[in-house]
Write a protein that holds these residues in place. Structure first.
Motif, PDB file in Angstrom:
ATOM      1  N   ASP A 131      14.670   4.452  10.674  1.00  0.00           N
ATOM      2  CA  ASP A 131      14.590   3.027  10.983  1.00  0.00           C
ATOM      3  C   ASP A 131      13.143   2.578  11.109  1.00  0.00           C
ATOM      4  OD1 ASP A 131      17.560   2.578  11.532  1.00  0.00           O
ATOM      5  OD2 ASP A 131      17.080   4.216  12.916  1.00  0.00           O
ATOM      6  N   ILE A 132      12.900   1.293  10.840  1.00  0.00           N
ATOM      7  CA  ILE A 132      11.564   0.733  10.927  1.00  0.00           C
ATOM      8  C   ILE A 132      11.580  -0.471  11.861  1.00  0.00           C
ATOM      9  CG2 ILE A 132      11.098   1.462   8.556  1.00  0.00           C
ATOM     10  CD1 ILE A 132      11.145  -1.577   7.823  1.00  0.00           C
ATOM     11  N   SER A 133      10.416  -0.804  12.371  1.00  0.00           N
ATOM     12  CA  SER A 133      10.206  -2.061  13.103  1.00  0.00           C
ATOM     13  C   SER A 133      11.279  -2.334  14.146  1.00  0.00           C
ATOM     14  CB  SER A 133      10.136  -3.224  12.103  1.00  0.00           C
ATOM     15  OG  SER A 133       9.639  -4.397  12.712  1.00  0.00           O
TER      16      SER A 133
ATOM     17  N   TRP B  83      13.938  -6.382   3.623  1.00  0.00           N
ATOM     18  CA  TRP B  83      13.374  -7.622   4.193  1.00  0.00           C
ATOM     19  C   TRP B  83      11.859  -7.649   4.005  1.00  0.00           C
ATOM     20  CZ3 TRP B  83       9.808  -9.053   7.804  1.00  0.00           C
ATOM     21  CH2 TRP B  83       9.870 -10.365   8.288  1.00  0.00           C
ATOM     22  N   PHE B  84      11.189  -6.508   4.261  1.00  0.00           N
ATOM     23  CA  PHE B  84       9.732  -6.464   4.104  1.00  0.00           C
ATOM     24  C   PHE B  84       9.316  -6.650   2.653  1.00  0.00           C
ATOM     25  CE2 PHE B  84       9.077  -5.125   8.437  1.00  0.00           C
ATOM     26  CZ  PHE B  84       7.782  -5.511   8.686  1.00  0.00           C
ATOM     27  N   LYS B  85      10.096  -6.103   1.754  1.00  0.00           N
ATOM     28  CA  LYS B  85       9.770  -6.268   0.333  1.00  0.00           C
ATOM     29  C   LYS B  85       9.898  -7.734  -0.066  1.00  0.00           C
ATOM     30  CE  LYS B  85       8.838  -4.875  -3.856  1.00  0.00           C
ATOM     31  NZ  LYS B  85       7.474  -4.396  -4.215  1.00  0.00           N
ATOM     32  N   LYS B  86      10.955  -8.366   0.382  1.00  0.00           N
ATOM     33  CA  LYS B  86      11.191  -9.764   0.018  1.00  0.00           C
ATOM     34  C   LYS B  86      10.199 -10.692   0.704  1.00  0.00           C
ATOM     35  CE  LYS B  86      14.904 -13.215  -0.156  1.00  0.00           C
ATOM     36  NZ  LYS B  86      16.339 -13.479   0.141  1.00  0.00           N
TER      37      LYS B  86
ATOM     38  N   ALA C 221       3.342  -0.804  15.107  1.00  0.00           N
ATOM     39  CA  ALA C 221       1.964  -0.908  14.648  1.00  0.00           C
ATOM     40  C   ALA C 221       1.859  -0.921  13.128  1.00  0.00           C
ATOM     41  CB  ALA C 221       1.132   0.235  15.223  1.00  0.00           C
ATOM     42  N   GLY C 222       2.571  -0.010  12.473  1.00  0.00           N
ATOM     43  CA  GLY C 222       2.471   0.091  11.023  1.00  0.00           C
ATOM     44  C   GLY C 222       2.898  -1.165  10.310  1.00  0.00           C
ATOM     45  N   THR C 223       4.010  -1.743  10.725  1.00  0.00           N
ATOM     46  CA  THR C 223       4.478  -2.968  10.075  1.00  0.00           C
ATOM     47  C   THR C 223       3.549  -4.143  10.380  1.00  0.00           C
ATOM     48  OG1 THR C 223       5.998  -3.265  11.943  1.00  0.00           O
ATOM     49  CG2 THR C 223       6.899  -2.275   9.945  1.00  0.00           C
ATOM     50  N   SER C 224       2.912  -4.137  11.547  1.00  0.00           N
ATOM     51  CA  SER C 224       1.944  -5.197  11.861  1.00  0.00           C
ATOM     52  C   SER C 224       0.720  -5.113  10.955  1.00  0.00           C
ATOM     53  CB  SER C 224       1.507  -5.098  13.328  1.00  0.00           C
ATOM     54  OG  SER C 224       2.579  -5.403  14.187  1.00  0.00           O
ATOM     55  N   VAL C 225       0.270  -3.886  10.657  1.00  0.00           N
ATOM     56  CA  VAL C 225      -0.841  -3.711   9.709  1.00  0.00           C
ATOM     57  C   VAL C 225      -0.474  -4.336   8.372  1.00  0.00           C
ATOM     58  CG1 VAL C 225      -2.239  -2.060   8.420  1.00  0.00           C
ATOM     59  CG2 VAL C 225      -1.652  -1.578  10.791  1.00  0.00           C
ATOM     60  N   ALA C 226       0.709  -3.981   7.890  1.00  0.00           N
ATOM     61  CA  ALA C 226       1.142  -4.453   6.576  1.00  0.00           C
ATOM     62  C   ALA C 226       1.267  -5.968   6.529  1.00  0.00           C
ATOM     63  CB  ALA C 226       2.479  -3.800   6.216  1.00  0.00           C
ATOM     64  N   ALA C 227       1.871  -6.548   7.551  1.00  0.00           N
ATOM     65  CA  ALA C 227       2.084  -7.995   7.562  1.00  0.00           C
ATOM     66  C   ALA C 227       0.770  -8.757   7.572  1.00  0.00           C
ATOM     67  CB  ALA C 227       2.939  -8.380   8.765  1.00  0.00           C
ATOM     68  N   LYS C 228      -0.179  -8.331   8.414  1.00  0.00           N
ATOM     69  CA  LYS C 228      -1.463  -9.032   8.488  1.00  0.00           C
ATOM     70  C   LYS C 228      -2.288  -8.830   7.217  1.00  0.00           C
ATOM     71  CE  LYS C 228      -4.772 -11.455  10.251  1.00  0.00           C
ATOM     72  NZ  LYS C 228      -4.648 -12.930  10.241  1.00  0.00           N
TER      73      LYS C 228
ATOM     74  N   ASN D  57       1.342  -3.635  18.466  1.00  0.00           N
ATOM     75  CA  ASN D  57       1.342  -4.807  17.584  1.00  0.00           C
ATOM     76  C   ASN D  57      -0.055  -5.399  17.446  1.00  0.00           C
ATOM     77  OD1 ASN D  57       4.024  -5.949  16.478  1.00  0.00           O
ATOM     78  ND2 ASN D  57       4.577  -5.127  18.475  1.00  0.00           N
ATOM     79  N   LYS D  58      -0.751  -5.466  18.573  1.00  0.00           N
ATOM     80  CA  LYS D  58      -2.109  -6.019  18.565  1.00  0.00           C
ATOM     81  C   LYS D  58      -3.040  -5.165  17.710  1.00  0.00           C
ATOM     82  CE  LYS D  58      -3.385  -7.249  22.624  1.00  0.00           C
ATOM     83  NZ  LYS D  58      -3.855  -7.132  24.033  1.00  0.00           N
ATOM     84  N   MET D  59      -2.992  -3.849  17.916  1.00  0.00           N
ATOM     85  CA  MET D  59      -3.831  -2.947  17.138  1.00  0.00           C
ATOM     86  C   MET D  59      -3.535  -3.065  15.642  1.00  0.00           C
ATOM     87  SD  MET D  59      -3.803   0.609  19.281  1.00  0.00           S
ATOM     88  CE  MET D  59      -5.047   0.987  20.516  1.00  0.00           C
ATOM     89  N   GLY D  60      -2.254  -3.145  15.299  1.00  0.00           N
ATOM     90  CA  GLY D  60      -1.870  -3.257  13.903  1.00  0.00           C
ATOM     91  C   GLY D  60      -2.418  -4.511  13.254  1.00  0.00           C
TER      92      GLY D  60
END
Length: 547
Positions: free
Chosen positions: A36-38, A65-68, A11-18, A301-304
């Motif tokens: 670990d993440i995601s 990867w997320f930073k890049k 969920a957290g990474t989905s928030v950030a990506a969107k 993922n949807k909520m994020g």
């Protein structure tokens, strides 16, 4: 705008990506207490069983990867310990160095997930006892199996993770015992469907203990409430999860009866500029509109994505869930969506129940049997829930039912679906279509249905009722419904004098189709109260064996 997200799995990474897709200028920071993440928590059992060869495939994303990719700062092993909502500040502890820093936010998102429940059992802290939740858990279990070479494993809890672990540890060569406190596995499903899964577990060598609790764990054995002592080298806890809400509650975020954070359809909490997503947040039922907590990666993922969009000015809204789930138990697929029978009755619905037993595709091309239990509201005709077990085609059918229920389809609508047909994939009248047809006929009282449970109760109460088995004598002599008389369909018209047209009459065949045909014959000949046994003799015998 400064966005801080606490937690960075699904969920957290989905928030950030969107949020980044919508706003290139926002400063986005994720703090994650874990290593670990995601990662794919749902894939963990399959690594432990050897189907997934490399654990790294379950961790497709790294902070770098997320930073890049998204210009998002992700800090692992950093725990948010305190929040000041007035100053919009967070206190963050580096778990490796114990140093503490402060950070500020404009918007704060709780994506803190859920933690596995640890039962209060003496010996639960033993070295051979493991949770199944994180990558660190997974590495530890795999290392233990590799180094200690355990022969026997005990799994406590028979939900999705418990059953998946039972399958995978058996695959890895361990003798598995599954201990469940209630009287069935998969408590979100009805017992008459869960019993089929139980039978399949036993068939594949799993020792299943129902209505049982582990009371003590020692180095090489467990003891149960009933007094059993069993050898075990490995214990897996699959006793459910609890939302991580301690930090949120400390600042006054509202928590629902489920124990998860209450949010609206924009994932906003009761506090301004504070959101919650994923396994820490409640969802709501698409059918009843009431709160519903089903922690799944797909929902997280949807909520994020919704929260990330709303935070950056978008208009997405959460539309609720049906609590859909699917798993594989050896070569059996098990799927469910919407309400089960118990839930529907509790909500006050007047329900029609169909057990539909049909091949997933043409039998001459190896089609194997599906068992579909479908529930509809008699007043509106709306489909309320479906449960399916079978070796082939379960995923396809459950997703069709999910779509139908989401868009408030009635039973009659299912029959009119223009589903794909060719013998390798389906039958001419797909099981989904037949489900709709049979339910609609029952709702309209043209071809009423009766469940094995209801029929058994009527027989037990010594009601005046006639039961007709329309199969051949050979099948009848192998197994039949209590008190049934055998009149094959082809002989039905010439044996009418043996029957009382005004007496409640139950007709059945092997799985339902011939019983339906016989029901039509007798209805047209003036019989006034006719029922087709839902799922036929096959379903009745299952019920009788497992009630």
């Amino acid at each position: 705008m400064k966005i801080i997200i606490i937690g960075s799995v699904a969920a957290g990474t989905s928030v950030a990506a969107k949020a980044r897709r919508n706003d290139e200028n926002a400063k986005i920071t994720l703090y994650n207490a874990d290593y670990d993440i995601s990662y794919s928590a749902c894939g963990i059992p399959y690594f432990l069983g050897g189907e997934v060869e490399d654990i790294e495939t379950l961790i497709p994303r790294s902070p770098a990867w997320f930073k890049k990719r998204y210009n998002v700062d992700v800090f692992v092993r950093y725990e948010v310990t305190k929040i000041d909502t007035t100053q919009k500040k967070v206190q963050v502890k580096n778990l490796e160095t114990n140093e503490t820093i402060e950070d500020v936010y404009d918007v704060l998102v709780f994506a803190t997930g859920a933690s596995p429940i640890t039962p209060a059992i003496p010996g639960i802290e033993s070295k051979q006892v493991f949770q199944v939740r994180t990558i660190q858990n997974t590495v530890a279990i795999n290392q233990f199996i590799t180094e200690q070479q355990p022969k026997k494993a005990t799994i406590i809890g028979a939900g999705y993770i418990g059953l998946e672990m039972a399958e995978q540890l058996t695959r890895r060569g361990l003798e598995v015992t599954l201990v469940q406190r209630s009287n069935q596995v998969l408590t979100h499903m009805d017992k008459d469907i869960a019993s089929r899964v139980q039978e399949h577990l036993i068939k594949n060598g799993v020792n299943l203990l129902l209505n049982e609790e582990v009371t003590t764990i020692s180095k090489k054995e467990i003891q149960t409430k009933s007094g059993k002592t069993m050898e075990t080298d490995l214990v897996i806890l699959a006793t459910g999860v609890r939302p991580n809400v301690k930090l949120a509650k400390a600042i006054g975020v509202m928590v629902g009866d489920s124990g998860a954070i209450v949010v609206n359809n924009k994932m906003q909490t009761n506090l301004p500029d504070i959101y919650a997503v994923g396994d820490v947040a409640e969802s709501y039922s698409l059918i009843t509109g009431k709160p519903l907590y089903r922690p799944l990666g797909s929902t997280a993922n949807k909520m994020g994505r919704i929260a990330g969009d709303v935070i950056t000015g978008g208009s997405l809204e959460h539309r609720g869930i049906l609590g859909t789930g699917i798993l594989r138990v050896f070569d059996l697929a098990v799927g469910q969506t919407g309400m089960n029978e118990t839930e529907a009755l509790k909500e006050g619905y007047d329900i029609e129940i169909l057990h539909n037993i049909k091949p997933a595709r043409a039998e001459y091309l190896g089609g194997k049997e599906l068992v579909i239990k479908a529930i509809a509201d008699r007043e509106t005709g709306r489909i309320l829930g479906v449960q399916i077990v079978g070796e082939d085609g379960v995923d396809k059918r459950i997703d069709v039912f999910v779509t139908a229920i989401t868009f408030k389809a009635k039973a009659e609508d299912l029959f009119h679906l223009d589903l794909a047909y060719a013998p390798p994939f389906s039958t001419t009248k797909d099981p989904v279509m037949y489900t709709g047809m049979a339910l609609q006929n029952a709702i309209e009282k043209k071809n009423k249905l009766i469940t094995p449970k209801a029929l058994t109760e009527r027989i037990h109460n010594k009601e005046s009722i006639q039961v007709i088995d329309t199969r051949g004598a050979k099948q009848f002599n192998v197994s039949c419904v209590d008190n049934a008389i055998n009149i094959p369909l082809v002989d039905l018209r010439k044996n009418l004098t043996k029957l009382a047209p005004n007496l409640p009459t139950v007709i059945y065949c092997n799985s339902g189709v011939t019983g339906n045909a016989a029901q039509n014959v007798l209805r047209n000949l003036g019989f006034t109260e006719l029922y087709n046994l839902s799922g036929g003799n096959k379903n009745y015998q299952y019920y009788k064996k497992n009630q």
